[in-house]
Design a protein around this motif. Structure first.
Motif, short mmCIF file in Angstrom:
data_model
loop_
_atom_site.label_atom_id
_atom_site.label_comp_id
_atom_site.label_asym_id
_atom_site.label_seq_id
_atom_site.Cartn_x
_atom_site.Cartn_y
_atom_site.Cartn_z
N ASP A 23 0.89 -1.18 0.31
CA ASP A 23 -0.20 -0.09 -0.08
C ASP A 23 0.93 1.38 -0.07
N ARG A 24 0.55 2.02 -0.72
CA ARG A 24 1.51 3.34 -0.87
C ARG A 24 1.15 4.27 -0.09
N GLY A 25 0.07 4.36 1.00
CA GLY A 25 -0.12 5.21 1.88
C GLY A 25 1.07 4.80 3.18
N LEU A 26 1.14 3.41 3.30
CA LEU A 26 2.21 2.83 4.20
C LEU A 26 3.58 3.10 3.76
N PHE A 33 -6.22 12.34 4.76
CA PHE A 33 -7.00 12.07 5.72
C PHE A 33 -7.66 13.15 6.43
N GLU A 34 -8.65 12.82 7.13
CA GLU A 34 -9.61 13.92 8.01
C GLU A 34 -9.83 13.20 9.28
N ARG A 89 -11.14 8.76 12.37
CA ARG A 89 -9.99 9.10 11.34
C ARG A 89 -10.48 8.60 10.41
N LEU A 90 -10.49 9.30 9.11
CA LEU A 90 -10.94 8.80 7.66
C LEU A 90 -9.64 8.76 6.83
N THR A 91 -8.94 7.72 6.50
CA THR A 91 -7.80 7.72 5.81
C THR A 91 -8.10 7.02 4.07
N ILE A 92 -7.71 7.91 2.99
CA ILE A 92 -7.50 7.37 1.85
C ILE A 92 -6.25 7.25 1.43
N THR A 93 -5.79 6.09 0.94
CA THR A 93 -4.75 6.07 0.19
C THR A 93 -4.76 5.80 -1.16
N ARG A 94 -3.78 5.88 -1.97
CA ARG A 94 -3.81 5.57 -3.54
C ARG A 94 -4.20 4.11 -3.64
N ILE A 111 -9.57 2.45 1.65
CA ILE A 111 -10.32 3.34 2.59
C ILE A 111 -10.47 3.03 4.11
N MET A 112 -10.07 3.54 5.02
CA MET A 112 -10.26 3.19 6.26
C MET A 112 -10.77 4.15 7.32
N ILE A 113 -11.94 3.78 8.07
CA ILE A 113 -12.41 4.81 8.81
C ILE A 113 -12.11 4.40 10.59
N VAL A 114 -11.29 4.93 11.25
CA VAL A 114 -11.23 4.40 12.61
C VAL A 114 -11.90 5.24 13.72
N PRO A 115 -12.63 4.62 14.47
CA PRO A 115 -13.48 5.41 15.71
C PRO A 115 -12.33 5.59 16.86
#
Length: 267
Positions: A23-26, A33-34, A89-94, A111-115
């Motif tokens: 994963d290019r985000g890693l 992210f937001e 926390r909403l994260t979107i990587t390529r 796409i990952m959303i963590v509470p």
């Protein structure tokens, strides 16, 4: 709140989530992210967060997922975890790709959303340190909330090493841009002032609310402006706090100013 999060199309237990090593985000910080505040079971200022998120995706030229699907996933995380307060926390990587810098054709975004639960205690007043790190106001990345936060991390670590609790990043011209994870405001003659985005300030959500409410105005600021201010305040989506010193020199603190900003942002 349970440990359930959204990952690539479905709710999963936290322990079951696997980030692909490709994963290019890693690997490259290739993503955005937001961090969004949840209050009374709803996301505060969702429209503003989505606008900044999709502007960041466009800047990075990452294929944008359907907004309706992303917002539905956010609601799903809140509902599944029975959240009334806290943050997402909403994260979107390529997405994944082969070794190298050039993005692959047709990569599917991750796409990952963590509470997260609410903070146990409010953040304390900040002791600021002017960092040796600089914010490049000429870069389009200064206006996107990307995963590349190393300059901010190093600035904050430097501040801690020098006896502070928060860093101030100047731009390439030597003027104030922002703090490590907050926008910065000063009060001068009763008016709140904050650096323009053109000075390297991230277009923060709390900042935009204060500007739209005409509670703050944009002005280029210097270190001298901070020292002479009637109050210096740090704001982001999750907190409002006063700054009480700069490079060990005391700053004026007006509790009424902090209370006024908090009332506008946190109500």
């Amino acid at each position: 709140m349970t440990e359930r999060l959204w990952f690539n199309g479905a709710m999963q237990d936290r322990d079951a989530v696997r980030i692909d090593p490709a994963d290019r985000g890693l690997l490259l910080g290739d993503g955005v992210f937001e961090t969004m505040r949840v209050q009374a079971g709803r996301i505060v200022h969702l429209e503003r967060h989505m606008a900044r998120l999709y502007a960041g995706l466009e800047t990075l030229m990452i294929p944008s997922p359907e907004r309706e699907q992303v917002e539905a996933a956010l609601v799903c995380v809140i509902t599944d975890n029975a959240m009334q307060a806290g943050s997402l926390r909403l994260t979107i990587t390529r997405g994944c790709g082969p070794r190298g810098l050039l993005p692959p054709e047709g990569a599917a975004p991750t796409i990952m959303i963590v509470p997260f639960p609410p903070a146990a205690v409010p953040m304390p007043d900040a002791h600021l340190v002017i960092s040796r790190m600089r914010r490049d106001e000429t870069s389009p990345l200064s206006r996107a909330k990307t995963l590349n936060y190393l300059p901010n991390i190093l600035a904050l670590m430097e501040a801690r090493q020098r006896g502070g609790t928060e860093a101030v990043l100047l731009n390439m011209a030597g003027r104030v841009a922002e703090a490590s994870a907050s926008n910065l405001l000063i009060q001068r003659d009763g008016m709140l002032l904050t650096p323009p985005v053109a000075e390297g300030a991230l277009p923060g959500i709390a900042r935009s609310v204060l500007l739209d409410m005409r509670l703050a105005r944009e002005r280029a600021l210097t270190r001298a402006d901070l020292l002479a201010a009637e109050a210096v305040v740090l704001v982001n989506s999750m907190s409002v706090r006063a700054a009480v010193s700069l490079d060990a020199a005391p700053l004026s603190r007006e509790a009424a100013t902090v209370a006024r900003i908090r009332a506008a942002l946190m109500s």
